[in-house]
Design a protein around this motif. Structure first.
Motif, PDB file in Angstrom:
ATOM      1  N   MET A   1       0.835  -1.191   0.000  1.00  0.00           N
ATOM      2  CA  MET A   1       0.000   0.000   0.000  1.00  0.00           C
ATOM      3  C   MET A   1       0.870   1.241   0.000  1.00  0.00           C
ATOM      4  O   MET A   1       1.798   1.357   0.799  1.00  0.00           O
ATOM      5  CB  MET A   1      -0.881   0.027   1.261  1.00  0.00           C
ATOM      6  CG  MET A   1      -1.945  -1.045   1.247  1.00  0.00           C
ATOM      7  SD  MET A   1      -3.191  -0.624   0.021  1.00  0.00           S
ATOM      8  CE  MET A   1      -4.100  -2.151  -0.002  1.00  0.00           C
ATOM      9  N   ARG A   2       0.572   2.166  -0.880  1.00  0.00           N
ATOM     10  CA  ARG A   2       1.418   3.344  -1.016  1.00  0.00           C
ATOM     11  C   ARG A   2       0.576   4.610  -0.882  1.00  0.00           C
ATOM     12  O   ARG A   2      -0.437   4.755  -1.545  1.00  0.00           O
ATOM     13  CB  ARG A   2       2.089   3.295  -2.383  1.00  0.00           C
ATOM     14  CG  ARG A   2       3.137   4.349  -2.516  1.00  0.00           C
ATOM     15  CD  ARG A   2       3.955   4.063  -3.730  1.00  0.00           C
ATOM     16  NE  ARG A   2       4.991   5.059  -3.861  1.00  0.00           N
ATOM     17  CZ  ARG A   2       5.923   5.002  -4.777  1.00  0.00           C
ATOM     18  NH1 ARG A   2       5.952   4.012  -5.632  1.00  0.00           N
ATOM     19  NH2 ARG A   2       6.830   5.942  -4.831  1.00  0.00           N
ATOM     20  N   ILE A   3       1.048   5.489  -0.021  1.00  0.00           N
ATOM     21  CA  ILE A   3       0.269   6.669   0.331  1.00  0.00           C
ATOM     22  C   ILE A   3       1.032   7.927  -0.079  1.00  0.00           C
ATOM     23  O   ILE A   3       2.246   8.003   0.103  1.00  0.00           O
ATOM     24  CB  ILE A   3       0.050   6.732   1.867  1.00  0.00           C
ATOM     25  CG1 ILE A   3      -0.461   5.389   2.419  1.00  0.00           C
ATOM     26  CG2 ILE A   3      -0.892   7.872   2.237  1.00  0.00           C
ATOM     27  CD1 ILE A   3      -1.795   4.952   1.917  1.00  0.00           C
ATOM     28  N   LEU A   4       0.309   8.912  -0.594  1.00  0.00           N
ATOM     29  CA  LEU A   4       0.919  10.218  -0.857  1.00  0.00           C
ATOM     30  C   LEU A   4       0.512  11.177   0.263  1.00  0.00           C
ATOM     31  O   LEU A   4      -0.678  11.391   0.497  1.00  0.00           O
ATOM     32  CB  LEU A   4       0.453  10.753  -2.220  1.00  0.00           C
ATOM     33  CG  LEU A   4       1.025  12.125  -2.598  1.00  0.00           C
ATOM     34  CD1 LEU A   4       2.547  12.083  -2.723  1.00  0.00           C
ATOM     35  CD2 LEU A   4       0.409  12.632  -3.903  1.00  0.00           C
ATOM     36  N   ILE A   5       1.514  11.713   0.945  1.00  0.00           N
ATOM     37  CA  ILE A   5       1.251  12.673   2.023  1.00  0.00           C
ATOM     38  C   ILE A   5       1.477  14.085   1.481  1.00  0.00           C
ATOM     39  O   ILE A   5       2.596  14.451   1.151  1.00  0.00           O
ATOM     40  CB  ILE A   5       2.206  12.438   3.223  1.00  0.00           C
ATOM     41  CG1 ILE A   5       2.023  11.015   3.769  1.00  0.00           C
ATOM     42  CG2 ILE A   5       1.969  13.474   4.314  1.00  0.00           C
ATOM     43  CD1 ILE A   5       3.055  10.640   4.837  1.00  0.00           C
ATOM     44  N   VAL A   6       0.398  14.857   1.363  1.00  0.00           N
ATOM     45  CA  VAL A   6       0.512  16.232   0.872  1.00  0.00           C
ATOM     46  C   VAL A   6       0.401  17.145   2.086  1.00  0.00           C
ATOM     47  O   VAL A   6      -0.688  17.350   2.628  1.00  0.00           O
ATOM     48  CB  VAL A   6      -0.595  16.558  -0.158  1.00  0.00           C
ATOM     49  CG1 VAL A   6      -0.334  17.925  -0.785  1.00  0.00           C
ATOM     50  CG2 VAL A   6      -0.680  15.477  -1.222  1.00  0.00           C
ATOM     51  N   GLU A   7       1.535  17.640   2.536  1.00  0.00           N
ATOM     52  CA  GLU A   7       1.593  18.391   3.804  1.00  0.00           C
ATOM     53  C   GLU A   7       2.841  19.252   3.792  1.00  0.00           C
ATOM     54  O   GLU A   7       3.930  18.766   3.491  1.00  0.00           O
ATOM     55  CB  GLU A   7       1.610  17.383   4.968  1.00  0.00           C
ATOM     56  CG  GLU A   7       1.964  17.919   6.336  1.00  0.00           C
ATOM     57  CD  GLU A   7       0.966  18.945   6.846  1.00  0.00           C
ATOM     58  OE1 GLU A   7       1.256  20.146   6.753  1.00  0.00           O
ATOM     59  OE2 GLU A   7      -0.105  18.526   7.328  1.00  0.00           O
ATOM     60  N   GLU A 174       9.727  -2.154  -8.052  1.00  0.00           N
ATOM     61  CA  GLU A 174      10.550  -1.148  -7.395  1.00  0.00           C
ATOM     62  C   GLU A 174       9.711   0.073  -7.007  1.00  0.00           C
ATOM     63  O   GLU A 174       9.794   0.580  -5.895  1.00  0.00           O
ATOM     64  CB  GLU A 174      11.694  -0.746  -8.328  1.00  0.00           C
ATOM     65  CG  GLU A 174      12.818  -0.053  -7.609  1.00  0.00           C
ATOM     66  CD  GLU A 174      14.005   0.195  -8.528  1.00  0.00           C
ATOM     67  OE1 GLU A 174      14.580  -0.788  -9.027  1.00  0.00           O
ATOM     68  OE2 GLU A 174      14.325   1.366  -8.756  1.00  0.00           O
ATOM     69  N   THR A 175       8.853   0.510  -7.938  1.00  0.00           N
ATOM     70  CA  THR A 175       8.004   1.678  -7.674  1.00  0.00           C
ATOM     71  C   THR A 175       7.049   1.410  -6.520  1.00  0.00           C
ATOM     72  O   THR A 175       6.817   2.269  -5.673  1.00  0.00           O
ATOM     73  CB  THR A 175       7.190   2.032  -8.936  1.00  0.00           C
ATOM     74  OG1 THR A 175       8.098   2.194 -10.013  1.00  0.00           O
ATOM     75  CG2 THR A 175       6.409   3.316  -8.741  1.00  0.00           C
ATOM     76  N   ALA A 176       6.494   0.199  -6.483  1.00  0.00           N
ATOM     77  CA  ALA A 176       5.499  -0.092  -5.455  1.00  0.00           C
ATOM     78  C   ALA A 176       6.127  -0.272  -4.070  1.00  0.00           C
ATOM     79  O   ALA A 176       5.515   0.038  -3.057  1.00  0.00           O
ATOM     80  CB  ALA A 176       4.709  -1.347  -5.834  1.00  0.00           C
TER      81      ALA A 176
END
Ligand code: CA
Length: 223
Positions: A1-7, A174-176
């Motif tokens: 599971m990959r999350i983008l944190i926009v902060e 690799e990306t995941a």
């Protein structure tokens, strides 16, 4: 599971990334909306954690503009906890809210709940032949016996199981598995694949994880 944190609060973003890692989520950080756009163009994310006040704009307005494109579920972080603001957020396409200050661990719990609700990507139990993977509990079993896998080995198994029967490229793995900012040695993917294969062998599932030379890896779908 990959999350983008926009902060944009660097320290908060780092603490969040650390807390999420403990719960098995890989994450990338974007300090601005424009960095978020770049990240979304470069990689696939399972969810976005979105601060609403960013240096280059308002998170809700951005979300409204982006909603036409398909976005993963969004958990908004906000200091604004009033009812009208929450309603505006839901209208803009926010899937859940967390009001600052919050415990970093709670973000992981909310994300898991969000991912469970968000349809086909969040199938709770994956299976391929005798292998089962409980995505939310982060537990893999072979004929009922638990496999003792590291977090990355589990992430790899999940990726291969979601695409069982299809070849998954080394680049996709690799990306995941690795964030933008982590150092990835040239043989990292080979090494983790061979560790996972060893675990499967030891559990009595041999010959299901294939190396397709020059292309990638394939987990047989024998269900
Ligand atoms: Ca902010």
């Amino acid at each position: 599971m990959r999350i983008l944190i926009v902060e944009d609060a660097t320290r908060l973003a780092a603490l969040l990334a650390e807390a999420l890692a403990k719960h098995g989520f890989a994450s990338d950080r974007a300090p601005t909306l424009s960095a978020a756009n770049d990240a979304l163009a470069a990689a696939a994310y399972d969810a976005i954690v979105l601060d609403l006040g960013l240096p280059d704009g308002d998170g809700l307005a951005w979300l409204k503009r982006r909603r036409s494109a398909s976005l993963p579920p969004v958990l908004a972080l906000t200091a604004r906890g009033t009812l009208t603001e929450r309603v505006a957020g839901l209208d803009a396409g926010v899937d859940d809210y967390l009001t600052k200050p919050f415990a970093a661990d709670e973000v992981a719990a909310r994300l898991r709940a969000l991912l469970r609700r968000s349809g086909p990507r969040a199938a709770p139990i994956l299976s391929a032949g005798p292998i089962s993977l409980d995505v939310a509990a982060r537990r893999a079993t072979v004929s009922g016996a638990t496999l003792d896998l590291s977090r990355r080995e589990l992430d790899l198994l999940e990726l291969l199981m979601r695409r069982a029967g299809a070849v998954v490229s080394k680049d996709a793995i690799e990306t995941a598995l690795y964030s933008f900012d982590s150092e990835v040695t040239p043989n990292a993917v080979e090494a983790i694949v061979s560790r996972l294969r060893k675990h499967l062998d030891e559990a009595g599932v041999s010959g299901v994880l294939h190396t397709i030379r020059g292309v990638g890896y394939l987990l047989e779908d024998r269900t």
